[in-house]
Each structure stands twice: as C-alpha cells, then as structure tokens.
Design an enzyme around this catalytic site. Structure first.
Site, PDB file in Angstrom:
ATOM      1  CG  HIS A 159      39.925  53.000  35.609  1.00 36.89           C
ATOM      2  ND1 HIS A 159      38.551  52.952  35.500  1.00 36.89           N
ATOM      3  CD2 HIS A 159      40.176  53.099  36.946  1.00 36.89           C
ATOM      4  CE1 HIS A 159      38.007  53.010  36.714  1.00 36.89           C
ATOM      5  NE2 HIS A 159      38.979  53.100  37.599  1.00 36.89           N
ATOM      6  CG  ASP A 379      35.437  27.166  37.149  1.00 38.21           C
ATOM      7  OD1 ASP A 379      36.433  26.900  36.437  1.00 38.21           O
ATOM      8  OD2 ASP A 379      34.750  26.295  37.706  1.00 38.21           O
TER       9      ASP A 379
END
Length: 437
Positions: A159, A379
């Site tokens: 992060h 996807d």
C-alpha cells in the site's frame, strides 16, 4: 463454511517482466509515505470453472506481459543516499511472488458467504505483513487456489506504492492481456514527482521478517466482518430520503456516495449506543487526482489519496434528519481542494507522522475503496468474478469497503468491520437493511 484450513500451498514461483527494463528508481512522495506502517492491501476474486493448470499458465504469462508497464510492482522498496524511500527495480530482481494452492473441498459458494473475512485469510498472502517489509519482500504477492468448482485469485499489494485506483487499473490491465489483447488500453503514469516533489527523509527501519505473523501481538478487539448488499432500488431509496429536504443554503444535491455514507454512519453510531455527547468521526480516503493543481491523470500510478475527516456529536447525528450528517460529509469532501491538499502535505512534511491503519479517529466510520471501481469487469477470459472481497489486513472497528454490486447498475456491496456486539445490533436494525419494495 467448509474448513478453510484445508487450503494447502503446493508451490511458489516468481514472475518477472518478459522484457529487459534495466535499473529503475522512483521516489516515493508525500502521498505515499504515510502508509508505510499500514499492512499490505489484500483483494480476493473468485471465478467459476475451468482447467486450473491452464488458468494458472495463462495468468502467469499475462502477468509477465503486464509487468513490463507496471514494473514497479516487480521491484522492492529501498532508500536513496539521502534516506528518501523509493521503489527500486532491476532485471536481476526476482519479481512478483506467485503461490499455487489447492482447496478442493471448498466451493465458490463457501467463499461467497456474507459473513467474515477472517475465514478467507488462507486464500490471500501476506496476512499481517507491514508495507515497510517491502525492502525484502516483493511489492505484489499473488496466490492462485484451486477450488472444488473454480479458482480464487488472492493478491497482496504494497500500500506504500499504490492506492485503490491504481490497484484496479493494474488488475483490469492484467485481465485485458489474459483475455487476448496485445497491449493494455491505458498506460500507467509513473512519475509521482509530478504530483509532489518534496523529498522527505524518514528514519524507519523495516521489522525483522519472520513470515506471515499476527499484527503486533496485541489483543485486538473481537471484530466481525459482514457484507451487506444494497440493490439499485435500496440505493435509490436511501438517496431520495436524504435528498427529500435539501439544505436551504443552495448546496448541491447529495450524491449517491454521500447519501449511502451518512446512512452507514448514522446506523453504525446508533448500534454503538454512544452517549449523546460522545464524538463520532467519519473518514473517507478521497481520490485527489482531479483535486490537485495541476490535476493528475486517472492513470497516475501510486497513492494519490488523502484521508478527509469530519466529526460531530453522536446525539446530533442521530437526533437530526439524515441531511444533517450528509451536509457535514459533503462540506468536508468539497472543502478538500488543491489548497487544502497542499496545506496537509506541507504540514506533514514539516513533521512527518507515520499512521497506523487504525488512526482514523474515535468511534470512527472510515470508508475505503469505491463503487466506481469496475471490479466485476475483471475478466481474465473465463467470465466475470463470482465475488470480490477485501482481505483481513488494515481492518479495525468501523472500517468500511464499498464495492460495485455484482448485479451491476447502482447496486453497492458494503463490507463492514465492527465489534461483535455492535454488528449484532446493526444486523437487527430494520432501518439499516433497506427493503427495496
């Protein structure tokens, strides 16, 4: 849920960019540095069906390609000669860690339950690992787990080098390549110093690494995590309720985000049974790409967020209609302009404070992630994910993640961590669980 400990890691490899890039350095800037003492940010996506070995092969090959553009994720944290943190990349580095695992007694339905992220821990690497450990660990770790009826992709991102916008830019780019594209549609903008170029020296040493360990060994509160699914109709109902009596000062109508945020803030505050004069804090990690001057592109790769805080008394929040709290949130967000951002950075640079992930405020509701992220469009070539969840890192009492709902449109999934007694009261609160009829 099936016994989650039946996740067995079967092997680990590393994946590098498939082209030589040479030695690269990228200075971390004021927007990045406060997150060094957070934990790796974890995401879990699970997909139906397919031949596991073929899927793994495709994912690794796609990762090799996409890392050419996102090579910083294949690097390590380091410091320059002046002690300023940076991302360092070299062709000799090992790259992204990719673990393969098997959990063939566990199904997608087991993972899709609305209760608990602790149960998902074994599907995502780097539990309890601080971003500062990126000096000797990869900045991205991936675990690919074979399920009874599909595949789970668990990712742990450092992060200190990227926020949610950059995380999902990377994920969608990786999916594009796996789905047959020869190149990614949006190149990452890699020069962080365009957003802020103040060099801040930090005297931080990384902790000794001894694998995935519980954070700091302290007794943590007994947290429960749940996903509450709000349909389009429920979201519209909440928004219209909050906007039913607009403020007389001529301010703009409340957005979907502001309406849902005050709905969560009020009901969590009531469930906590605070005294009327107890403070309650609302925090949102606001994307500053279009707020800074000059504005940065959406494809800016790094952290370009800041925590925006607002506070009121629990009694005022509960006793007043929802537009009271919505107005407080709206003013705080709109007031966080280029001047406020610059002032925050200047103040921090004069006296750097490294936050812990739970420094968001007293009796806090803190919102991360965004329903604008197209998480259900990731996807890889075997259809959209069946579910998207956050891991157990960086959670505290009052942490909320908002995700696009799987049904699409304006539906939103709200992932909340609360102390167990508070969660129980929230679950019984019929006003919180909006019935969309």
């Amino acid at each position: 849920m099936a016994e989650i400990s039946k996740v067995k890691v079967t092997g680990k490899t590393h994946v590098k960019p498939n082209k030589k890039i040479g030695n690269q350095q990228c200075q971390l800037v004021t927007f990045d540095l406060p997150y060094l003492a957070f934990y790796y940010n974890q995401k879990l996506l699970f997909y139906k069906g397919g031949e596991f070995e073929e899927m793994v092969k495709k994912l690794k090959e796609g990762l090799e390609v996409v890392l050419v553009e996102f090579y910083q994720l294949a690097g390590k944290l380091g410091k320059d000669e002046e002690g300023v943190f940076r991302v360092e990349y070299g062709d000799e580095m090992e790259g992204v860690e990719v673990a393969e695992a098997a959990a063939e007694e566990i199904s997608i339905a087991d993972l899709a339950v609305e209760e608990g992220t602790s149960a998902l821990k074994d599907f995502i690497p780097y539990n309890g690992v601080l971003n500062l450990e990126g000096v000797h660990r990869p900045l991205l770790a991936v675990q690919l787990t074979k399920l009874k009826d599909g595949l789970a992709i668990g990712c742990a991102f450092n992060h200190a080098i990227l926020d949610g916008t950059s995380t999902w830019h990377f994920m969608s780019s990786w999916a594009e390549i796996c789905n047959g594209s020869k190149s990614i549609s949006t190149q990452p903008f890699l020069d962080r110093t365009q957003a802020r170029n103040t060099r801040v020296k930090l005297d931080l040493s990384p902790p000794a690494s001894n694998g995935d360990v519980p954070a700091n060994g302290k007794t943590e509160p007994n947290l429960r995590e749940r996903v509450f699914k709000f349909s389009e109709a429920a979201i519209d109902k909440i928004k219209s309720t909050v906007n039913a009596n607009p403020p007389s000062d001529g301010s703009k109508p409340f957005s979907t985000f502001q309406s849902l945020s005050v709905h969560i803030w009020r009901h969590v505050t009531q469930a906590r049974q605070l005294k009327p004069d107890d403070y309650t804090v609302f925090t949102v990690f606001a994307d500053c790409r279009k707020r800074v001057d000059p504005p940065m592109p959406d494809a800016y790769f790094g952290n370009l967020i800041q925590a925006v805080f607002t506070v009121t008394a629990a009694g005022l929040l509960s006793a007043n209609p929802p537009e009271f709290g919505a107005s407080i949130i709206q003013k705080a967000i709109e007031g966080h302009n280029a001047k406020a951002i610059d002032q925050r950075n200047t103040d921090w640079e004069s006296s750097p404070k490294i936050f812990e992930f739970k420094d968001a405020g007293v009796n806090c509701v803190a919102v991360g992630s965004s329903p604008r992220f197209q998480v259900y469009e990731v996807d890889f070539g075997w259809a959209k994910p069946e579910g998207v969840r956050s891991g157990s890192n960086n959670r505290f009492d009052g942490m909320v993640y908002l995700y696009q709902g799987k049904s699409g449109g304006r539906s939103i999934d709200v992932e909340i961590s609360l102390e167990a007694p508070t969660m129980e009261k929230l679950e019984q609160d019929k006003g919180f669980l909006v019935i969309d009829n």
